[in-house]
Enzyme design. Structure first.
Site, PDB file in Angstrom:
ATOM      1  N   ASP A 177       0.150  -4.402  -7.828  1.00 50.03           N
ATOM      2  CA  ASP A 177      -0.842  -3.562  -7.147  1.00 50.03           C
ATOM      3  C   ASP A 177      -1.957  -4.435  -6.604  1.00 50.03           C
ATOM      4  OD1 ASP A 177      -3.117  -0.909  -8.090  1.00 50.03           O
ATOM      5  OD2 ASP A 177      -2.139  -1.325  -6.189  1.00 50.03           O
ATOM      6  N   HIS A 201      -1.613  -2.161   0.502  1.00 50.33           N
ATOM      7  CA  HIS A 201      -1.882  -3.013   1.658  1.00 50.33           C
ATOM      8  C   HIS A 201      -2.220  -2.153   2.877  1.00 50.33           C
ATOM      9  CE1 HIS A 201      -1.429  -6.707   4.062  1.00 50.33           C
ATOM     10  NE2 HIS A 201      -0.831  -5.943   4.966  1.00 50.33           N
ATOM     11  N   ASP A 214      -0.949  -1.749   8.969  1.00 55.29           N
ATOM     12  CA  ASP A 214      -1.512  -2.346  10.179  1.00 55.29           C
ATOM     13  C   ASP A 214      -1.718  -1.235  11.206  1.00 55.29           C
ATOM     14  OD1 ASP A 214       0.978  -2.320  12.075  1.00 55.29           O
ATOM     15  OD2 ASP A 214       1.708  -3.136  10.172  1.00 55.29           O
ATOM     16  N   GLU A 253       2.641  -2.208   0.474  1.00 52.88           N
ATOM     17  CA  GLU A 253       2.188  -1.588   1.713  1.00 52.88           C
ATOM     18  C   GLU A 253       2.568  -0.111   1.714  1.00 52.88           C
ATOM     19  OE1 GLU A 253       1.793  -2.742   6.440  1.00 52.88           O
ATOM     20  OE2 GLU A 253       3.497  -3.515   5.300  1.00 52.88           O
TER      21      GLU A 253
END
Length: 715
Positions: free
Chosen positions: A574, A526, A200, A583
């Site tokens: 994955d 991720h 993120d 992530e």
């Protein structure tokens, strides 16, 4: 998006194995493209092995008897062979396994394949420069994650180039003037720069602090070893290359500047404290490039843990940066002192567990370990009695639990204080220093014991596969590497390198968790921008990015759907949607970069394995129908003294040892390890040490043909 992220880790490739003729072959990866190759039963480090390092593979098989293994070079010629050691049930993986050890083979080349009972491994190399590319790629991860600067195609390639994120350029509302959450403060702060923590676009001080510390510590350790040139100026892909500053310090400085911007200014409430984090008001959508993020950003309440991370990282900066930029070192030290004073005044200001909207909470209600770490760094840098007294008064200074069962991490930092005090010269009494160093080696011995008990040589407990497990494994390997530095004992280097083997393919899934390194590697981690699985116009993650790893708690919907019933070490997929297993995070890539730099160091001029520095004579004194006695003589043929030794060999005929004298001898299957008896630990150049063993045989008493001393082969 997840409501909370107490730890970060990555994903797994499959839910089980298919048994074919005794050898287990995994199906194609769940959630991966159809082109992904099936995983072989012969699990190796898919990048390869160092000529003078350990070389072991794990074979998934239902066979209970030893199997033959063959090592062939790229042309198919047989170059080595031997027998596996059955290990039986391996609890973490849920598999039955055997181990092949080909460490005695030291020739270099590419395209080697290890075959066992008709199944072949992924191809791999054996060469001294094996980890040079990973050293560069794992460090480049941090440049990719930079906030507040355009990522230049000339450094990263056109697929990864992007405009600067979060500088207040539309649609960004930017990080140059960020308000606090309601009730936290009534002003705005410039907190631009730094690294996006993970997939993120949040930035967290407790993750950034330990990650910065690891990068700078990697350089400081290389300096002690006389190998810092490989991390020097113009060695890495950073825009500051050529400025006279070592590139690894340039990268760390980008985050250090951000950490110091997170410090509350004088004259304001909580002056000197550090805001805990900054991120979007709600979870950032996927996929989304950082410069396209239109959400408002928020500063979150200062915390004692964040403040002490700043104090520790800035104090370390003041010491390590001083030869290159004394003014910057002074600035770091001033920030560190202010942070320490503020934390003392606010020793229990904790980040709330409920603050998990738009970013992980990273709550931590035990900060005595952060106080110890920060005091150790300030003392190591300044030598001042105030910080020495804080070190010696800390309960962590004598605690047997400074190294947690999982080494260290963002919430467990006492071990970092121990590592600083054990390696940076300081004025503590010799008895204190001896105890501190002994605690490092004791922790490393614990990790080696776990590795010896598991089929995949993993340093974490069997139940240690949680969010961010790969990062914890790498942290454990760092402790082993430091133990090797302190003692000169090659067992610890071997343990650190075998942990790298796990990350690069010798694991329950036969997958490299590092993108772009290995025949079958993670590629759908991720991430908001590296999101090819969601948008074909966006890239896969760049090479050198470490997935978080198996998480047996299955903490995201994809993992819950695809991995139910998985063995702990196989709880990874994955898939970009599996944020709890797949992530990325700066505090996982930082130990990977540390290890890659360590593993890439040459052991001798020119990068080839060192000249054999020992000779072993194995003399059979007596042999009878069921038993034998032997005298083993170890001669130091090198130019420097050996201080502490461990000799290893394997029996070709199934012999079992029953007793020994003048050494501590253990046996695991065919593998034997003999360690000095303390009084004979030192072997001067040209001198020898002798010990004896007695054992049994079953008709064959062939002598071993290969020996290693402290991890290096002997003549």
């Amino acid at each position: 998006m997840p409501p909370s992220r107490p730890l970060r880790l990555s994903a797994a490739l499959l839910t089980g194995t298919l048994l074919l003729g005794g050898l287990a072959t995994a199906p194609a990866a769940v959630g991966a493209p159809a082109a992904t190759a099936a995983t072989t039963a012969v699990r190796v480090n898919q990048v390869g092995y160092l000529p003078d390092g350990p070389k072991r593979a794990t074979i998934v098989t239902t066979a209970t008897q030893a199997l033959s293994w063959q090592l062939r070079n790229a042309s198919g010629a047989l170059v080595a062979s031997g027998s596996t050691v059955p290990r039986g049930a391996d609890t973490p993986s849920g598999q039955s396994v055997q181990v092949a050890d080909f460490s005695s083979y030291r020739s270099t080349g590419s395209g080697y394949v290890l075959s066992v009972d008709g199944a072949g491994s992924a191809p791999f190399d054996i060469r001294a420069d094996l980890y040079d590319t990973l050293r560069s790629d794992s460090m480049a991860f941090f440049h990719h994650q930079r906030s507040g600067i355009a990522i230049d195609a000339a450094l990263v390639g056109s697929a990864y180039a992007r405009p600067a994120g979060h500088l207040g350029v539309a649609p960004n509302q930017g990080d140059t003037s960020v308000p606090c959450q309601a009730t936290v403060c009534d002003y705005r702060q410039d907190v631009r720069g730094g690294w996006y923590d993970a997939g993120d676009q949040g930035k967290y001080v407790v993750n950034g602090g330990i990650s910065t510390w690891l990068l700078v510590n990697s350089f400081e350790r290389a300096e002690r070893a006389g190998r810092d040139a490989a991390l020097g100026d113009s060695t890495l892909r950073v825009p500051e290359r050529g400025n006279g500053m070592p590139d690894v310090l340039d990268e760390a400085r980008w985050e250090l500047d951000f950490l110091m911007r997170m410090q509350v200014s004088e004259g304001r409430p909580y002056a000197g404290m550090a805001f805990h984090k900054v991120h979007d008001a709600a979870w950032t959508g996927m996929p989304l490039r950082p410069d396209q993020d239109a959400q408002p950003r928020e500063l979150h309440r200062p915390s004692t843990a964040a403040t002490l991370n700043l104090a520790a990282a800035a104090a370390q900066c003041a010491r390590v940066f001083r030869p290159y930029d004394s003014a910057y070192a002074d600035r770091c030290l001033s920030a560190a002192r202010r942070a320490w004073t503020a934390a003392q005044a606010n020793p229990a200001l904790y980040a709330p567990a409920s603050d998990s909207t738009g970013g992980g909470a990273y709550e931590d209600t035990r900060v005595t370990d952060e106080f110890y770490w920060a005091a150790a760094e300030l003392y190591a840098t300044t030598g001042e009695s105030t910080y020495r007294d804080a070190v010696t008064a800390s309960p962590w200074h004598t605690s047997a639990d400074a190294f947690s069962p999982y080494g260290f991490g963002w919430a467990d930092t006492a071990a970092l204080g121990r590592l600083v005090l054990a390696t940076v010269p300081n004025g503590l009494p010799a008895s204190d220093l001896d105890r501190i160093k002994a605690s490092v080696t004791a922790a490393a011995d614990g990790y080696l014991s776990r590795m010896a008990a598991q089929g995949y040589a993993v340093p974490v407990p069997a139940d240690g596969y949680f969010w961010g497990s790969n990062g914890e494994l790498a942290d454990d390997a760092i402790v082993m590497a430091v133990a090797g530095e302190l003692t000169g004992d090659g067992r610890y280097r071997a343990g650190a390198l075998e942990t790298m083997d796990y990350l690069l393919g010798r694991n329950a899934l036969g997958v490299s968790y590092v993108t772009g390194h290995g025949e079958t590697s993670s590629q759908n981690q991720h991430h908001r921008f590296w999101a090819h699985q969601l948008d074909a116009t966006l890239p896969h993650p760049p090479a050198g990015s470490l997935a978080g790893g198996p998480d047996s708690a299955l903490q995201d919907p994809v993992a819950q759907e695809k991995l139910t019933g998985c063995a702990p070490a196989a709880c990874y997929i994955d898939d970009i949607g599996s944020y709890s297993t797949n992530e990325v995070a700066v505090n996982w890539n930082a130990p990977l970069a540390w290890l890659a730099a360590y593993a890439a160091e040459r052991t001798s001029t020119g990068g080839e394995p060192p000249t054999t520095a020992c000779a072993v004579t194995y003399t059979v004194n007596n042999v009878w129908n069921t038993g034998f006695t032997v005298t083993v003589t170890v001669k130091n043929t090198g130019p420097t003294a050996v201080d502490g030794w461990q000799l290893a060999w394997a029996y070709p005929g199934g012999q079992r040892l029953t007793s020994a004298w003048n050494a501590t001898v253990t046996q695991n299957g065919t593998a034997v390890s003999a360690r000095d008896a303390d009084w004979n630990r030192a072997i001067a150049p040209g001198a020898s040490a002798n010990f004896g063993v007695q054992g049994t045989h079953t008709g064959s008493n062939s002598s071993p043909t290969a020996f290693t001393l402290n991890g290096s082969a002997c003549a």
